[in-house]
Design a protein around this motif. Structure first.
Motif, PDB file in Angstrom:
ATOM      1  N   GLN A 300       0.832  -1.201   0.000  1.00  0.00           N
ATOM      2  CA  GLN A 300       0.000   0.000   0.000  1.00  0.00           C
ATOM      3  C   GLN A 300       0.868   1.254   0.000  1.00  0.00           C
ATOM      4  O   GLN A 300       0.554   2.246  -0.670  1.00  0.00           O
ATOM      5  CB  GLN A 300      -0.930   0.001   1.214  1.00  0.00           C
ATOM      6  N   ALA A 303       2.290   1.661  -3.492  1.00  0.00           N
ATOM      7  CA  ALA A 303       1.256   2.166  -4.400  1.00  0.00           C
ATOM      8  C   ALA A 303       1.061   3.667  -4.221  1.00  0.00           C
ATOM      9  O   ALA A 303       0.878   4.404  -5.197  1.00  0.00           O
ATOM     10  CB  ALA A 303      -0.056   1.424  -4.152  1.00  0.00           C
ATOM     11  N   ALA A 304       1.113   4.125  -2.973  1.00  0.00           N
ATOM     12  CA  ALA A 304       0.963   5.560  -2.707  1.00  0.00           C
ATOM     13  C   ALA A 304       2.132   6.351  -3.285  1.00  0.00           C
ATOM     14  O   ALA A 304       1.952   7.440  -3.840  1.00  0.00           O
ATOM     15  CB  ALA A 304       0.854   5.798  -1.205  1.00  0.00           C
ATOM     16  N   LYS A 306       3.955   5.485  -5.873  1.00  0.00           N
ATOM     17  CA  LYS A 306       3.806   5.484  -7.330  1.00  0.00           C
ATOM     18  C   LYS A 306       2.735   6.477  -7.781  1.00  0.00           C
ATOM     19  O   LYS A 306       2.897   7.170  -8.787  1.00  0.00           O
ATOM     20  CB  LYS A 306       3.446   4.077  -7.822  1.00  0.00           C
ATOM     21  N   ALA A 307       1.643   6.544  -7.033  1.00  0.00           N
ATOM     22  CA  ALA A 307       0.548   7.441  -7.413  1.00  0.00           C
ATOM     23  C   ALA A 307       0.932   8.906  -7.261  1.00  0.00           C
ATOM     24  O   ALA A 307       0.433   9.769  -7.991  1.00  0.00           O
ATOM     25  CB  ALA A 307      -0.682   7.136  -6.570  1.00  0.00           C
ATOM     26  N   ALA A 308       1.802   9.202  -6.308  1.00  0.00           N
ATOM     27  CA  ALA A 308       2.309  10.563  -6.086  1.00  0.00           C
ATOM     28  C   ALA A 308       1.192  11.574  -5.830  1.00  0.00           C
ATOM     29  O   ALA A 308       1.319  12.740  -6.194  1.00  0.00           O
ATOM     30  CB  ALA A 308       3.170  11.005  -7.268  1.00  0.00           C
ATOM     31  N   ASN A 309       0.116  11.130  -5.186  1.00  0.00           N
ATOM     32  CA  ASN A 309      -0.987  12.049  -4.886  1.00  0.00           C
ATOM     33  C   ASN A 309      -1.327  12.089  -3.397  1.00  0.00           C
ATOM     34  O   ASN A 309      -2.420  12.485  -3.005  1.00  0.00           O
ATOM     35  CB  ASN A 309      -2.228  11.676  -5.697  1.00  0.00           C
ATOM     36  N   THR A 310      -0.372  11.641  -2.574  1.00  0.00           N
ATOM     37  CA  THR A 310      -0.514  11.704  -1.119  1.00  0.00           C
ATOM     38  C   THR A 310       0.814  12.198  -0.542  1.00  0.00           C
ATOM     39  O   THR A 310       1.818  12.287  -1.260  1.00  0.00           O
ATOM     40  CB  THR A 310      -0.829  10.314  -0.522  1.00  0.00           C
ATOM     41  N   LYS A 313       5.968   9.548   0.751  1.00  0.00           N
ATOM     42  CA  LYS A 313       7.058   9.783  -0.198  1.00  0.00           C
ATOM     43  C   LYS A 313       8.092   8.664  -0.284  1.00  0.00           C
ATOM     44  O   LYS A 313       8.771   8.549  -1.307  1.00  0.00           O
ATOM     45  CB  LYS A 313       7.788  11.085   0.170  1.00  0.00           C
ATOM     46  N   ALA A 354       8.248   6.933  -8.343  1.00  0.00           N
ATOM     47  CA  ALA A 354       7.550   5.957  -9.180  1.00  0.00           C
ATOM     48  C   ALA A 354       8.549   5.070  -9.911  1.00  0.00           C
ATOM     49  O   ALA A 354       8.334   3.860 -10.059  1.00  0.00           O
ATOM     50  CB  ALA A 354       6.644   6.682 -10.171  1.00  0.00           C
ATOM     51  N   THR A 358       8.789   1.067  -9.560  1.00  0.00           N
ATOM     52  CA  THR A 358       8.671   0.188 -10.725  1.00  0.00           C
ATOM     53  C   THR A 358       9.859  -0.764 -10.812  1.00  0.00           C
ATOM     54  O   THR A 358       9.701  -1.958 -11.095  1.00  0.00           O
ATOM     55  CB  THR A 358       8.570   1.020 -12.013  1.00  0.00           C
TER      56      THR A 358
END
Length: 410
Positions: A300, A303-304, A306-310, A313, A354, A358
């Motif tokens: 989790q 995933a956060a 990678k999403a870079a929207n929270t 870091k 990200a 990956t």
């Protein structure tokens, strides 16, 4: 008294390689007669071998060669002794021990003691008596496990065990390094994004003694970066390293202190829970430079990142498939009369973007390639230290596992 443990005894998955208490269900192992390789009874397969035990922890990077020495007269069989139920990390280790054995044409023998420490020793002794080229095991009752493994070593087998010396090849993910990796990331963030100051909270897991070095490593990185240690407030977590606990601890802190710029935690679940509390308090919007980071490589958390929207870091993690695959392949080298390391240091890999996430995810299925890269000197996931072989099997490291390992010498 027989100890029975459950997975609830673990606060984080990363602690499994840096702590000595584990537990788990029976894993089926292949079963064939003892003709898979050598007889296991020849004179070349017994005795202490040449070399003198040492209490100096190996610091020199292992450099493999194709030089062949004396050969152990042991069956081409690799044993994995599991002791934990339902833990994804060790399931990955077990799977890749088996794959490594199969790739080199060795029989795989898997056992699991279902959390029973006495059964662990019984199963280890059964595998050793049957005849093996080598064994890989997590730590549970270390003195008893070392004693059992020494019986196998006397017969010429290579023994790999987490978090101890006294065996052919020790292994560990050093908890100090986990904390230091996140501390270095935090220090850089504070200097570059917050002007060298701010309020940092570190949620520790000092309730588990083996995880205390995570906070030590974190604080060393902060002070060595030239930051004042007073910017960090350490918050104690009780026995539960859960997201619920992280939420509660962060919520309590905010009610008392009101402000925070960075939250780092000794486990990703704690950090994720703290991040939820920060969101509930409206701080994701009010503090655009808010940063959260943790340890263990929780899916989790990755995933956060990678999403870079929270605000999440970074996390640091161990490559669990390589924890199983590398020892299996090294046991193959042992059977060929070649050298192997005295110690495998499983590195803390920083996932802070990200691209890094990956790479991490892709590399989970690249163990054969990563093993070859390790043989070529790459230490991204494993730093192999020291050198030992069947011919020099007496030259084991007999000391304890240091909290902070000596610098690696190339």
């Amino acid at each position: 008294m027989t100890a029975r443990l459950t997975r609830r005894g673990f606060l984080t998955t990363g602690a499994m390689l840096g702590a000595g208490l584990l537990a788990g269900p029976v894993l089926a192992g292949c079963s064939t007669p003892d003709t898979a390789g050598g007889s296991g009874t020849g004179s070349s397969g017994s005795g202490a071998g040449t070399g003198t035990p040492t209490t100096d922890f190996p610091s020199k990077l292992w450099t493999p060669t194709d030089t062949v020495g004396a050969l152990p007269d042991r069956p081409k069989r690799i044993a994995w002794q599991n002791i934990v139920v339902g833990v994804t990390a060790l399931e990955a280790v077990e799977s890749w021990v088996k794959k490594g054995a199969e790739e080199i044409g060795y029989e795989y023998l898997g056992s699991n003691s279902n959390g029973n420490s006495a059964q662990t020793i019984t199963q280890m002794n059964q595998a050793i008596t049957r005849g093996i080229m080598g064994m890989v095991a997590p730590g549970q009752e270390l003195p008893a496990q070392v004693a059992a493994m020494k019986t196998g070593m006397a017969a010429g087998s290579a023994m790999f065990l987490f978090n101890t010396g006294g065996i052919t090849c020790g292994m560990a993910a050093v908890q100090y390094q986990f904390g230091r990796r996140i501390g270095e990331y935090t220090a850089t963030y504070v200097k570059e994004q917050l002007g060298g100051t701010g309020k940092v909270v570190f949620i520790n897991l000092n309730v588990q003694q083996d995880l205390r070095p995570r906070e030590t490593g974190f604080m060393d990185a902060i002070t060595e970066a030239g930051l004042d240690k007073s910017i960090v407030t350490s918050v104690d977590s009780p026995a539960a390293a859960t997201q619920e606990e992280g939420y509660t601890l962060m919520n309590t802190y905010l009610q008392k202190a009101g402000e925070v710029d960075v939250v780092a935690a000794a486990g990703d679940d704690l950090a994720l829970g703290a991040m939820s509390a920060l969101k509930a308090a409206g701080m994701w919007e009010s503090k655009p430079k808010l940063m959260v980071c943790g340890i263990d490589g929780n899916t989790q958390a990755i995933a956060a990142i990678k999403a870079a929207n929270t605000p999440y870091k970074a996390t640091s993690a161990v490559h669990y498939p390589m924890v199983g695959y590398a020892p299996a392949r090294l046991i193959g080298r042992w059977g060929e009369g070649k050298t192997i390391p005295q110690f495998l240091e499983y590195q803390s890999f920083l996932i802070d973007s990200a691209d890094a996430a990956t790479k991490w995810e892709t590399d989970q299925d690249r163990c054969p390639e990563l093993y070859e890269e390790m043989l070529g000197g790459d230490t991204t996931y494993i730093a192999p230290r020291g050198e030992i072989s069947y011919a020099t099997r007496g030259a084991i490291y007999e000391g304890d596992l240091p909290v902070k390992l000596p610098d690696l010498v190339q």
